[in-house]
Design a protein around this motif. Structure first.
Motif, mmCIF file in Angstrom:
data_model
loop_
_atom_site.group_PDB
_atom_site.id
_atom_site.type_symbol
_atom_site.label_atom_id
_atom_site.label_comp_id
_atom_site.label_asym_id
_atom_site.label_seq_id
_atom_site.Cartn_x
_atom_site.Cartn_y
_atom_site.Cartn_z
ATOM 1 N N THR A 182 0.833 -1.211 0.000
ATOM 2 C CA THR A 182 0.000 0.000 0.000
ATOM 3 C C THR A 182 0.865 1.257 0.000
ATOM 4 O OG1 THR A 182 -1.921 -1.039 1.037
ATOM 5 C CG2 THR A 182 -1.653 1.331 1.378
ATOM 6 N N ILE A 183 1.968 1.256 0.726
ATOM 7 C CA ILE A 183 2.837 2.431 0.787
ATOM 8 C C ILE A 183 3.413 2.742 -0.589
ATOM 9 C CG2 ILE A 183 4.942 3.384 1.815
ATOM 10 C CD1 ILE A 183 4.416 1.592 4.261
ATOM 11 N N ILE A 184 3.912 1.720 -1.263
ATOM 12 C CA ILE A 184 4.553 1.937 -2.562
ATOM 13 C C ILE A 184 3.516 2.209 -3.649
ATOM 14 C CG2 ILE A 184 5.991 0.837 -4.322
ATOM 15 C CD1 ILE A 184 7.475 -0.566 -2.015
ATOM 16 N N ASP A 185 2.364 1.544 -3.559
ATOM 17 C CA ASP A 185 1.303 1.791 -4.535
ATOM 18 C C ASP A 185 0.695 3.182 -4.367
ATOM 19 O OD1 ASP A 185 0.552 0.289 -6.708
ATOM 20 O OD2 ASP A 185 -0.950 -0.900 -5.672
ATOM 21 N N ALA A 186 0.736 3.711 -3.166
ATOM 22 C CA ALA A 186 0.035 4.973 -2.872
ATOM 23 C C ALA A 186 0.901 6.213 -2.998
ATOM 24 C CB ALA A 186 -0.530 4.927 -1.450
ATOM 25 N N ILE A 187 2.218 6.074 -2.968
ATOM 26 C CA ILE A 187 3.055 7.264 -2.756
ATOM 27 C C ILE A 187 2.921 8.292 -3.875
ATOM 28 C CG2 ILE A 187 5.150 6.243 -3.768
ATOM 29 C CD1 ILE A 187 6.665 7.802 -1.469
ATOM 30 N N ASP A 188 2.763 7.859 -5.129
ATOM 31 C CA ASP A 188 2.615 8.862 -6.191
ATOM 32 C C ASP A 188 1.288 9.608 -6.067
ATOM 33 O OD1 ASP A 188 1.061 6.701 -6.987
ATOM 34 O OD2 ASP A 188 1.744 6.718 -9.075
ATOM 35 N N THR A 189 0.228 8.900 -5.636
ATOM 36 C CA THR A 189 -1.055 9.566 -5.434
ATOM 37 C C THR A 189 -0.971 10.573 -4.289
ATOM 38 O OG1 THR A 189 -2.278 7.661 -6.280
ATOM 39 C CG2 THR A 189 -3.494 9.196 -4.877
ATOM 40 N N LEU A 190 -0.298 10.212 -3.204
ATOM 41 C CA LEU A 190 -0.122 11.141 -2.090
ATOM 42 C C LEU A 190 0.571 12.414 -2.562
ATOM 43 C CD1 LEU A 190 1.091 8.646 0.693
ATOM 44 C CD2 LEU A 190 -1.222 9.562 0.373
ATOM 45 N N PHE A 191 1.571 12.262 -3.424
ATOM 46 C CA PHE A 191 2.298 13.418 -3.948
ATOM 47 C C PHE A 191 1.401 14.254 -4.859
ATOM 48 C CE2 PHE A 191 4.981 15.556 -7.061
ATOM 49 C CZ PHE A 191 5.930 16.162 -6.256
ATOM 50 N N ILE A 192 0.675 13.609 -5.747
ATOM 51 C CA ILE A 192 -0.152 14.313 -6.733
ATOM 52 C C ILE A 192 -1.244 15.134 -6.061
ATOM 53 C CG2 ILE A 192 -1.855 13.953 -8.574
ATOM 54 C CD1 ILE A 192 -0.086 11.464 -9.366
ATOM 55 N N VAL A 193 -1.883 14.576 -5.025
ATOM 56 C CA VAL A 193 -3.010 15.276 -4.390
ATOM 57 C C VAL A 193 -2.551 16.272 -3.331
ATOM 58 C CG1 VAL A 193 -4.464 13.269 -4.826
ATOM 59 C CG2 VAL A 193 -3.455 13.566 -2.558
ATOM 60 N N ILE A 234 -10.218 13.331 -12.390
ATOM 61 C CA ILE A 234 -11.411 13.662 -13.169
ATOM 62 C C ILE A 234 -12.032 14.973 -12.683
ATOM 63 C CG2 ILE A 234 -13.353 12.587 -11.926
ATOM 64 C CD1 ILE A 234 -14.077 11.173 -14.553
ATOM 65 N N PHE A 235 -11.731 15.370 -11.436
ATOM 66 C CA PHE A 235 -12.205 16.649 -10.904
ATOM 67 C C PHE A 235 -11.094 17.703 -10.884
ATOM 68 C CE2 PHE A 235 -15.017 13.511 -8.670
ATOM 69 C CZ PHE A 235 -16.149 13.794 -9.412
ATOM 70 N N SER A 236 -9.998 17.443 -11.609
ATOM 71 C CA SER A 236 -8.879 18.379 -11.693
ATOM 72 C C SER A 236 -8.786 18.950 -13.103
ATOM 73 C CB SER A 236 -7.561 17.662 -11.340
ATOM 74 O OG SER A 236 -7.612 17.118 -10.036
ATOM 75 N N VAL A 256 -2.998 18.957 -14.723
ATOM 76 C CA VAL A 256 -2.522 17.994 -13.728
ATOM 77 C C VAL A 256 -2.334 16.665 -14.456
ATOM 78 C CG1 VAL A 256 -2.981 16.840 -11.538
ATOM 79 C CG2 VAL A 256 -3.814 19.177 -11.924
ATOM 80 N N LEU A 257 -1.081 16.306 -14.711
ATOM 81 C CA LEU A 257 -0.729 15.122 -15.495
ATOM 82 C C LEU A 257 -1.364 15.154 -16.890
ATOM 83 C CD1 LEU A 257 -0.944 12.308 -12.786
ATOM 84 C CD2 LEU A 257 1.086 13.494 -13.603
ATOM 85 N N PRO A 258 -0.988 16.141 -17.727
ATOM 86 C CA PRO A 258 -1.529 16.207 -19.091
ATOM 87 C C PRO A 258 -1.146 14.970 -19.895
ATOM 88 C CG PRO A 258 0.326 17.718 -18.805
ATOM 89 C CD PRO A 258 -0.011 17.200 -17.454
#
Length: 540
Positions: free
Chosen positions: A135-146, A515-517, A521-523
């Protein structure tokens, strides 16, 4: 007189007996006149299914109250934003991510996943039996993006100290390790430029290399990192699976380009060379492939869903990731999709819903999997990158139709959430009557397609559909300390499966946030997502 006394005595004894029975029933029988059950050796055996469900709900509520009183999660439940409040919806999704992350951090830190109601760690067989922090490795990019900065920082600190080889135990899925761990770490590097992530990604991919030591270069499905021994799944009769060996190239090619180490790209290219040379039955790719040299196709099973899906996705995305230089990949993608449209694309009788069926030889199974719903987004991405306007329009239309079909599978359930698989017959459409297909495990593929459709069309209905799903997740999937799958989407009060999948963070939450951004954000002309939704930079 003696007779009357005897009669009175009998009456008194009878009255006392009845009073005793009533008092005993009052104190020892269960409350609720409709509850039908009996006790045996301190176990409650429920005869009535509705009573059993009521007992289960009471137990779950009691567990939730106990957990909240003993270990309160410091996350206030956010208010749902107004119908036209895009920023409010994005913030709401961010708060969902924080709620789910805090539950994992509190009750399962370092474990692969969380049981949000049992408040403990969880791990499926794909991770072996070690604690590898999926979960930590799968989530870290999402944590950064949001923008969850503190959460990103603690995840980064954990990864910096993490030794994958020491932590991994037993047989790991080569495919899942590649897309979640190698992919997640590469994405974190691409987003942040932090070389620690790149070094860790190379470490993980290097540990997978013994799985490629086969006569043909087609990798084994499983590997024990402690011994380096690799093998195929026993249930696959010694054969490799299309979606698994076919979903290596995006990560391995990207890793070689970043590190300058050619071995990873060479392993992926070898797989592609083998498949290019093989004759495809009517242009289609069977699911199973032997480990011989040269390899042979197994049973002629064809699908856009499980065990095939990401192979087609990676053909398209590898072409895009190379700045559209890899002409072979583009050609093979187009040939594969054309063959699938010709043989496997159908429209339902009742409502003209489009779907890719399954095939076993020439026998057609008119069902469509939740996993296969990704294909709508895939063909929309193709349309967005296609220079020929006629071809582009064709695939945009196909993507819209698939997106609509998958939405119907959601709209036709009691929870507003779609099942794992649904059928099309003369009597049923975009639904399933099979109990074994009625579950939902937080899969992202339907929302993934809506995301690409939103980016391509700006039709507000896709944002509304995504928002409907957010609300249904809150209503049916939110547990004590996170989010859980549900066992039956057609049940108005569904039972939760008590597993918060790691891909909830990597995929579903990320697509909902995006989808709400805004499009910057990541074009999509600068980033391409792997099959776990980890973004890589496109080479230009």
């Amino acid at each position: 007189m003696g007779l009357r006394s005897h009669e009175q005595l009998v009456v008194c004894v009878g009255v006392m007996f009845l009073l005793t029975v009533c008092i005993t029933a009052f104190f020892f029988l269960p409350s609720g006149g409709t509850d039908l059950y009996f006790r045996e050796e301190n176990s409650v055996h429920v005869r009535d299914i509705y009573v059993r469900e009521e007992l289960r709900r009471k137990e779950q509520d009691a567990l939730r109250r106990k957990a909240e009183e003993a270990n309160p999660i410091p996350i206030p439940k956010p208010e749902i934003g107004a119908a036209d409040d895009t920023e409010g919806r994005r913030i709401f999704v961010k708060q969902m991510i924080k709620f789910a992350w805090d539950g994992y951090r509190k009750y399962a830190w370092g474990e692969n996943e969380l049981r949000p109601n049992s408040l403990s760690g969880h791990s499926s067989s794909i991770f072996g039996y070690g604690k590898t922090g999926a979960t930590i490795i799968d989530a870290i990019d999402t944590l950064f993006i949001v923008g969850l900065k503190e959460e990103y920082k603690e995840a980064r600190e954990w990864i910096a100290q993490f030794n994958f080889k020491e932590s991994a135990k037993g047989d790991l899925s080569v495919f899942e390790t590649n897309i979640r761990f190698t992919g997640g770490l590469l994405s974190a590097y691409a987003l942040t430029g932090d070389k620690m992530f790149l070094e860790k990604a190379e470490d993980v991919a290097t540990l997978l290399l013994p799985a490629f030591d086969t006569p043909s270069g087609i990798p084994y499905s499983l590997i024990d990192l402690q011994t380096g021994r690799a093998k195929t799944y026993s249930w696959a009769s010694g054969k490799a699976i299309l979606s698994e060996y076919g979903s290596i190239q995006l990560e391995f090619d990207y890793l070689s380009n970043l590190t300058g180490n050619p071995v990873f790209a060479q392993k992926a290219d070898k797989i592609r060379d083998v498949l290019t040379e093989m004759e495809k039955p009517e242009g289609l790719y069977p699911i199973y492939l032997s480990m011989d040299n040269p390899p042979r196709w197994g049973q002629h099973l064809f699908s856009m869903g499980a065990m095939a899906d990401s192979w087609y996705e990676y053909l398209l995305k590898q072409w895009i990731s190379t700045g559209k230089r890899d002409k072979r990949t583009k050609r093979e993608y187009e040939e594969a999709i054309f063959a699938m449209e010709k043989r496997m694309l159908f429209k339902s009788e009742q409502s003209n819903l489009w779907y890719f069926a399954k095939m076993n030889g020439n026998r057609v199974e008119h069902s469509f999997e939740h996993l296969a719903c990704f294909s709508g987004g895939m063909v929309v991405l193709h349309a967005m990158n296609e220079e020929n306007s006629t071809i582009s329009d064709h695939y945009l239309t196909l993507g819209k139709e698939i997106g609509h079909t998958c939405h119907e599978s959601y709209a036709r359930s009691a929870t507003g959430i779609g099942p794992e698989s649904f059928q099309f017959t003369s009597s049923i459409e975009a639904k399933t009557e099979r109990r074994q297909d009625s579950y939902y495990i937080l899969r992202p593929e339907v929302v993934e397609t809506w995301f690409y459709l939103w980016r391509a069309t700006k039709d507000e209905k896709y944002r509304q559909w995504a928002w409907d799903h957010v609300q249904n997740l809150e209503k049916y999937a939110k547990g004590t300390a996170g989010y859980s799958g549900i066992r039956n989407v057609y049940d108005e009060r569904p039972e939760q499966d008590d597993v918060q999948q790691s891909f909830l963070f990597a995929e579903l939450f990320k697509y909902l946030f995006l989808i709400f951004s805004e499009d910057d954000v990541l074009p999509l002309d600068q980033w391409v997502f792997n099959t776990e939704a980890h973004p890589f930079r496109i080479r230009h």
